[in-house]
Enzyme design. Structure first.
Site, PDB file in Angstrom:
ATOM      1  N   ASP A  56       0.834  -1.203   0.000  1.00 49.46           N
ATOM      2  CA  ASP A  56       0.000   0.000   0.000  1.00 49.46           C
ATOM      3  C   ASP A  56       0.871   1.256   0.000  1.00 49.46           C
ATOM      4  O   ASP A  56       0.582   2.234   0.681  1.00 49.46           O
ATOM      5  CB  ASP A  56      -0.949  -0.027   1.208  1.00 49.46           C
ATOM      6  CG  ASP A  56      -2.108   0.948   1.083  1.00 49.46           C
ATOM      7  OD1 ASP A  56      -2.282   1.545  -0.001  1.00 49.46           O
ATOM      8  OD2 ASP A  56      -2.837   1.126   2.084  1.00 49.46           O
ATOM      9  N   ARG A 114      -0.078   9.073   0.372  1.00 48.17           N
ATOM     10  CA  ARG A 114      -0.899   9.243   1.584  1.00 48.17           C
ATOM     11  C   ARG A 114      -0.336   8.440   2.754  1.00 48.17           C
ATOM     12  O   ARG A 114      -0.636   8.729   3.909  1.00 48.17           O
ATOM     13  CB  ARG A 114      -2.357   8.822   1.325  1.00 48.17           C
ATOM     14  CG  ARG A 114      -2.508   7.360   0.979  1.00 48.17           C
ATOM     15  CD  ARG A 114      -3.931   6.873   0.740  1.00 48.17           C
ATOM     16  NE  ARG A 114      -3.869   5.504   0.225  1.00 48.17           N
ATOM     17  CZ  ARG A 114      -3.629   5.185  -1.034  1.00 48.17           C
ATOM     18  NH1 ARG A 114      -3.487   6.139  -1.949  1.00 48.17           N
ATOM     19  NH2 ARG A 114      -3.528   3.921  -1.408  1.00 48.17           N
ATOM     20  N   ASN A 115       0.470   7.423   2.447  1.00 47.86           N
ATOM     21  CA  ASN A 115       1.044   6.580   3.496  1.00 47.86           C
ATOM     22  C   ASN A 115       2.517   6.870   3.758  1.00 47.86           C
ATOM     23  O   ASN A 115       3.221   6.047   4.345  1.00 47.86           O
ATOM     24  CB  ASN A 115       0.835   5.099   3.164  1.00 47.86           C
ATOM     25  CG  ASN A 115      -0.624   4.711   3.303  1.00 47.86           C
ATOM     26  OD1 ASN A 115      -1.343   5.286   4.131  1.00 47.86           O
ATOM     27  ND2 ASN A 115      -1.071   3.764   2.495  1.00 47.86           N
ATOM     28  N   ASP A 132       1.828   3.036   7.664  1.00 46.78           N
ATOM     29  CA  ASP A 132       0.658   2.229   7.325  1.00 46.78           C
ATOM     30  C   ASP A 132       1.031   0.823   6.860  1.00 46.78           C
ATOM     31  O   ASP A 132       1.000   0.513   5.665  1.00 46.78           O
ATOM     32  CB  ASP A 132      -0.190   2.946   6.261  1.00 46.78           C
ATOM     33  CG  ASP A 132      -1.590   2.363   6.195  1.00 46.78           C
ATOM     34  OD1 ASP A 132      -1.807   1.287   6.775  1.00 46.78           O
ATOM     35  OD2 ASP A 132      -2.456   2.976   5.563  1.00 46.78           O
TER      36      ASP A 132
END
Ligand code: ADP
Ligand code: MG
Length: 449
Positions: free
Chosen positions: A311, A315-316, A329
């Site tokens: 992932d 955003r992570n 994350d």
């Protein structure tokens, strides 16, 4: 003697007998400040910052070990009743068993046991306390505990579970709360103060908090039960990892509700927000190369440990107070041989992973190319104007995004190499780290226009 800074854990309770003493409870964590003139006494600080003297033989060094996930070779995921029967009766044996996801009751499971060449299917459901049960009498917090119980004795089943029918390929895992307690990763809730909400996660709010006099991030789990397994798996993966470009786990709190995962705090928040809010007038080429290097370093370490993130996206990635980027994350991260279920971030996921569930460090490399594109587009959503449902087919046909305006030719050639269709034509993160070292970063760059 313990060196200053060592974390120790209290074996017994200690009450004050002089004003210089520091009282504590059994199980409290204390940090060694230094020795005293008396070898039997040391000076310590508790997690709230209070200092005092304690008898040295009341404490022992806090050891942190990686929390092991239990592999579940008997878990076959989403196969239907008929397939389970075929598998178990192809060479039938009494007590041969497997567990599958229930097709009739989504979210529940079925325990399938072979007996006299026939198969019994037991519905494994969540009870009111969100524990797993077959008979509503004995209940368990995860499938491993349930299976282990029925391996010991039939307890109402047609026969005892004797032999797992092992799934081929990647395996599912489970995690239990006790292993966090035993492995030195447990943090008492009373030692953590929540200050304010700084983000929203899949399972609940993320808080800025205070622990051991430092700012920390606290991920909370709003509902217990079924989500707890997934939530704690993230923390257990993090217990095995230690690198400056990966967000560091400090511990978990399981003594009460909701449960918390506590990590180092990243002051400047998520990179995608940073890119969007600062934009091209503030962020320089040098900054962007720095973020790319930080993330590549973190991912290179992950690759060397045989972990797959699954992932990776802007955003992570989080920024600390010095704007060092850290990959965060680990909710979908697993060791190479372990499978995960759940939704996939389509626009970031490699075609072989979307199509066949074929995840590897090379599929993380694909995500890295999308991450680079996001950076040079200052946080735009990838594949603008392409519908989610069309992404995979377009990518298979060879469609790739254009070079963002701010992207250098060097960086675009790296991006292009990372989104090659065939995984073995992509570089490794080790290669990427070396390539990024050769890119100019002498600071003479002006802000990107
Ligand atoms: P999820 O797994 O649900 O996506 P994340 O770990 O990505 O959760 O966290 C969600 C958001 O919370 C992040 O985008 C970020 O804004 C904030 N956050 C998470 N961890 C931290 C941290 N260590 N420091 C600062 N903010 C954080
Ligand atoms: Mg996230």
């Amino acid at each position: 003697m313990f060196a200053p800074g060592t974390e120790v854990i209290a074996k017994f309770e200690f009450r004050k007998s002089s004003p210089m003493d520091l009282p504590f409870d059994k199980g409290d964590t204390l940090v060694v400040v230094g020795k005293t003139q008396d070898v039997n006494w040391i000076k310590v600080r508790n997690l709230r910052g209070m200092e005092g003297l304690i008898p040295v033989n009341y404490v022992e060094k806090k050891e942190k070990a990686a929390v092991q996930l239990h592999k579940m070779p008997w878990f076959h995921g989403r196969i239907d009743r008929a397939k389970a029967e075929r598998l178990l009766t192809s060479s039938p044996e009494d007590g041969l068993f497997l567990v599958r996801e229930s097709t009739n009751y989504p979210g529940d499971y079925a325990l399938c046991v072979c007996y006299h060449a026939k198969v019994e299917h037991y519905h494994v459901m969540y009870d009111k306390k969100d524990q797993l049960t077959v008979d509503e009498e004995s209940s368990f917090s995860n499938l491993t505990q349930l299976v282990n119980h029925y391996i010991k004795g039939a307890d109402g089943l047609i026969c005892r579970l004797k032999k797992p029918l092992e799934k081929q390929g990647t395996l599912a895992v489970s995690v239990d709360a006790e292993s966090f307690m035993k492995s030195g990763w447990h943090i008492r809730r009373k030692d953590v103060d929540l200050i304010k909400v700084v983000g929203h996660g899949e399972f609940g709010d993320v808080w800025e908090g205070l622990f051991n006099q430092k700012k920390v991030a606290v991920k909370s789990l709003k509902e217990e039960g079924r989500a707890a397994q997934t939530f704690l798996t993230e923390a257990s993966v993090m217990t095995a990892l230690n690198h400056k470009n990966l967000v560091m786990l400090l511990g978990v709190s399981l003594d009460g509700s909701p449960i918390y995962i506590i990590t180092e705090f990243c002051e400047k928040g998520s990179l995608v927000e940073y890119l969007r809010s600062r934009g091209r007038s503030v962020i320089t080429q040098k900054d962007l190369i720095g973020f790319a290097r930080d993330v590549a370093n973190g991912m290179c370490y992950l690759e060397s440990q045989n972990f797959i993130h699954r992932d990776l996206a802007a955003r992570n990635v989080l920024l600390d107070e010095n704007c060092m980027a850290k990959v965060a994350d680990f909710g979908h991260a697993r060791e190479q041989s372990v499978s995960v279920s759940g939704k996939l971030p389509v626009k970031w996921t490699a075609p072989e992973a979307l199509k066949d569930g074929n995840f590897s460090s090379k599929s993380d490399v694909w995500s890295f190319s999308i991450f680079l594109w996001e950076m040079y587009s200052f946080g735009r959503v990838p594949y603008p104007r392409v519908q989610l449902t069309d992404v995979l087919s377009k990518v298979i046909k060879g469609y790739r995004m254009e070079k963002p305006d701010a992207c250098t030719d060097d960086m675009f050639s790296l991006m292009t190499s990372c989104w090659q269709f065939y995984p073995n034509e992509r570089p490794t993160f080790k290669n990427i780290v070396m390539t990024l070292k050769t890119y100019a970063d002498d600071g003479k760059f002006l802000p990107v226009l």
